[in-house]
Design an enzyme around this catalytic site. Structure first.
Site, mmCIF file in Angstrom:
data_model
loop_
_atom_site.group_PDB
_atom_site.id
_atom_site.type_symbol
_atom_site.label_atom_id
_atom_site.label_comp_id
_atom_site.label_asym_id
_atom_site.label_seq_id
_atom_site.Cartn_x
_atom_site.Cartn_y
_atom_site.Cartn_z
ATOM 1 N N THR A 41 0.833 -1.212 0.000
ATOM 2 C CA THR A 41 0.000 0.000 0.000
ATOM 3 C C THR A 41 0.862 1.254 0.000
ATOM 4 O O THR A 41 0.524 2.257 -0.640
ATOM 5 C CB THR A 41 -0.904 -0.006 1.254
ATOM 6 O OG1 THR A 41 -1.802 -1.105 1.144
ATOM 7 C CG2 THR A 41 -1.685 1.281 1.408
ATOM 8 N N SER A 77 1.671 -7.518 -0.667
ATOM 9 C CA SER A 77 2.479 -8.406 0.172
ATOM 10 C C SER A 77 1.926 -9.828 0.261
ATOM 11 O O SER A 77 2.633 -10.732 0.694
ATOM 12 C CB SER A 77 2.684 -7.817 1.561
ATOM 13 O OG SER A 77 1.524 -7.924 2.332
ATOM 14 N N THR A 87 1.597 -4.290 4.479
ATOM 15 C CA THR A 87 1.513 -4.578 5.912
ATOM 16 C C THR A 87 0.991 -5.983 6.224
ATOM 17 O O THR A 87 1.218 -6.492 7.309
ATOM 18 C CB THR A 87 0.602 -3.557 6.612
ATOM 19 O OG1 THR A 87 -0.679 -3.572 5.977
ATOM 20 C CG2 THR A 87 1.195 -2.168 6.559
ATOM 21 N N ASP A 88 0.312 -6.603 5.244
ATOM 22 C CA ASP A 88 -0.333 -7.890 5.564
ATOM 23 C C ASP A 88 0.663 -8.980 5.941
ATOM 24 O O ASP A 88 0.353 -9.843 6.770
ATOM 25 C CB ASP A 88 -1.178 -8.376 4.374
ATOM 26 C CG ASP A 88 -2.399 -7.493 4.132
ATOM 27 O OD1 ASP A 88 -2.698 -6.629 4.979
ATOM 28 O OD2 ASP A 88 -3.051 -7.672 3.084
HETATM 29 N N1 ASP Z 1 -2.917 -5.428 1.263
HETATM 30 C C1 ASP Z 1 -1.778 -4.576 1.376
HETATM 31 C C2 ASP Z 1 -0.516 -5.395 1.232
HETATM 32 O O1 ASP Z 1 -0.200 -6.151 2.079
HETATM 33 C C3 ASP Z 1 -1.824 -3.910 2.680
HETATM 34 C C4 ASP Z 1 -0.736 -2.907 2.912
HETATM 35 O O2 ASP Z 1 0.215 -2.769 2.219
HETATM 36 O O3 ASP Z 1 -0.858 -2.206 3.919
HETATM 37 O O4 ASP Z 1 0.172 -5.258 0.280
#
Ligand code: ASP
Length: 322
Positions: A13, A56, A89-90
């Site tokens: 993200t 991710s 973040t995932d």
């Molecule tokens: N769905 C996104 C990912 O993991 C969430 C993020 O980046 O915060 O790439």
């Protein structure tokens, strides 16, 4: 002079752009474009490597091995003070713990960060998190401290951090333990250091290890299916002090007898496993059959450590988690 920070951008993200529907395309921005868009300036030199441009959920275990090799190579450069890995973040906590438990870099800081909000909206945490991560990576007290996660002005140890919110800016926490430090403007303060397990140097490939979640009345059918379809190790995300439904014990015993290691983690947020009960499905019963206790590590982190151990043919016994 040790003053250079290298940003290794993996996507997520934090590096997204909107598509025509308004949804975020995670990882569309390169590391360089991300630095420009967020207008990041640092007191020292920052080099940028775009390793991946992925969401991710698409990061693979081969990617983790490649990232680790890059971190090791960069850490050998005299002028490199620290590394920042930015990603979605995932799976951020998986990457952070993988680096933490497979690298000992006494003279280099390793920091992982990301963002909950896309970089193109007002109030995004992309800029603040990346800026803070670069500050921590350049701070001498972060060198040799293991892999740190910098998020929402807090610094967390990789072994305890979890994604605790799917959307809020305070998206990461170390439940029951708290951060190991904070970033307050230009001040970076690390006030505690957690003990780390010894680092494991991986082999060329990480074998498949599956996590089996326990819930009330959960069927044990997946245990055998996992092994039959190629899992070389299992981590049981057990309840409480490390318990499973009674009908899991027999198949778990058979799995271990066939040479597939089984590690038991607790799905609670805080606390060790303990053999304090005696009833069908208790921890003591599984330990007697050869199961390993993952100590304070949750299932996702224990899985990575078990994969590492299996990848390099080291003995897989209780010392892996002690
Ligand atoms: N769905 C996104 C990912 O993991 C969430 C993020 O980046 O915060 O790439």
């Amino acid at each position: 002079m040790k003053n250079t920070v290298v940003l290794i951008s993996l996507g997520g993200t934090i590096a997204s752009i909107p598509d025509s529907s308004g949804r975020a395309v995670a990882g569309a921005l390169s590391g360089k474009a991300l630095m420009e868009q967020l207008n990041i300036h640092s007191s020292g030199p920052v080099e940028v490597v775009t390793l991946y441009q992925k969401a991710s959920n698409s990061i693979t275990t081969d990617d983790l091995l490649q990232l680790r090799a890059l971190c090791l190579e960069l850490s050998q450069r005299e002028e490199v003070a620290g590394l920042v890995v930015s990603q979605g973040t995932d799976t951020l906590e998986d990457t952070a713990y993988f680096l933490d438990t497979s690298l000992m870099l006494p003279n280099t800081a390793v920091v992982v960060t990301g963002a909950q909000r896309v970089p193109y909206v007002p109030g995004s945490d992309a800029g603040p998190n990346l800026r803070d991560a670069i500050k921590v990576a350049g701070a001498s007290q972060a060198r040799g401290a293991g892999t740190l996660v910098v998020f929402n002005e807090e610094v967390h140890a990789a072994s305890t951090v979890r994604k605790t919110s799917s959307y809020q800016l305070n998206g990461f926490g170390s439940p029951g333990i708290g951060p190991v430090g904070f970033v307050d403007g230009d001040e970076v303060r690390l006030f505690k250091q957690l003990q780390r397990l010894s680092a494991i140097t991986p082999g060329t490939q990480l074998p498949r290890v599956d996590i089996m979640p326990v819930a009330v009345g959960a069927s044990p059918a997946l245990l055998e299916a996992a092994v039959a379809s190629g899992a070389e190790g299992l981590v049981i995300d057990a309840i409480g002090r490390g318990h499973v439904p009674p009908d899991w014990v027999e198949p778990l015993g058979a799995v271990m007898k066939s040479g597939v290691p089984v590690a038991i983690a607790s799905s609670t947020f805080l606390g060790n496993l303990a053999e304090v009960y005696e009833y069908p499905g208790c921890l003591a019963e599984m330990v007697a059959l050869g199961a390993l206790k993952t100590s304070h590590l949750n299932a996702r982190k224990a899985r990575l450590r078990l994969m590492l151990a299996l990848s390099c043919d080291m003995p897989v016994d209780q010392s892996l988690f002690s």
